[in-house]
Design a protein around this motif. Structure first.
Motif, short mmCIF file in Angstrom:
data_model
loop_
_atom_site.label_atom_id
_atom_site.label_comp_id
_atom_site.label_asym_id
_atom_site.label_seq_id
_atom_site.Cartn_x
_atom_site.Cartn_y
_atom_site.Cartn_z
N VAL A 12 0.84 -1.21 0.00
CA VAL A 12 0.00 0.00 0.00
C VAL A 12 0.87 1.26 0.00
O VAL A 12 0.64 2.20 -0.76
N VAL A 13 1.89 1.28 0.84
CA VAL A 13 2.79 2.44 0.89
C VAL A 13 3.49 2.63 -0.45
O VAL A 13 3.60 3.75 -0.96
N SER A 14 3.95 1.55 -1.04
CA SER A 14 4.63 1.63 -2.34
C SER A 14 3.69 2.15 -3.42
O SER A 14 4.09 2.94 -4.28
N GLN A 53 2.08 6.67 -7.03
CA GLN A 53 1.10 7.65 -7.49
C GLN A 53 1.63 9.08 -7.31
O GLN A 53 1.45 9.93 -8.18
N ARG A 54 2.27 9.34 -6.20
CA ARG A 54 2.84 10.67 -5.95
C ARG A 54 3.96 10.95 -6.96
O ARG A 54 4.06 12.06 -7.50
N HIS A 55 4.77 9.94 -7.25
CA HIS A 55 5.85 10.10 -8.22
C HIS A 55 5.30 10.38 -9.61
O HIS A 55 5.83 11.22 -10.34
N ARG A 56 4.24 9.69 -9.98
CA ARG A 56 3.61 9.93 -11.29
C ARG A 56 3.07 11.35 -11.39
O ARG A 56 3.21 12.01 -12.41
N ALA A 57 2.45 11.83 -10.32
CA ALA A 57 1.92 13.19 -10.32
C ALA A 57 3.06 14.20 -10.44
O ALA A 57 2.94 15.19 -11.17
N ASP A 58 4.15 13.95 -9.73
CA ASP A 58 5.31 14.84 -9.83
C ASP A 58 5.89 14.83 -11.23
O ASP A 58 6.28 15.87 -11.77
N ALA A 59 5.95 13.66 -11.85
CA ALA A 59 6.49 13.54 -13.20
C ALA A 59 5.61 14.28 -14.20
O ALA A 59 6.11 14.94 -15.12
N GLU A 60 4.30 14.20 -14.03
CA GLU A 60 3.38 14.91 -14.92
C GLU A 60 3.54 16.43 -14.76
O GLU A 60 3.56 17.16 -15.75
#
Length: 78
Positions: free
Chosen positions: A23-25, A30-37
């Motif tokens: 769950v943490v991963s 998801q946070r990394h994907r948002a940052d990348a976008e």
């Protein structure tokens, strides 16, 4: 506690730790994907601004040349 109750408890702890890690991963991903976008959007914006700056610089250079031509004309008349 005897040996027969320790094993199920250990298995449950391992399962709980695994689920928690998954769950943490997932949320980190998801946070990394948002940052990348967001970063990709900033890059597109920077590229667009760079093109616009180059256009404005070219227009200013052309305007400067026109002003010099007008000044030259005025000096030749006056």
């Amino acid at each position: 506690m005897n040996g027969s109750t320790i094993i199920p408890i250990a298995v449950l702890v391992i399962i709980f730790a695994s689920v928690t890690t998954i769950v943490v991963s997932y949320f980190r991903l998801q946070r990394h994907r948002a940052d990348a976008e967001a970063l990709a959007e900033y890059r597109r914006l920077a590229e667009r601004i760079t093109v616009q700056q180059e256009t404005v610089s070219a227009q200013l250079a052309e305007l400067g040349d026109r002003v010099k031509a007008v000044e030259k004309l005025l000096h030749s008349v006056g």
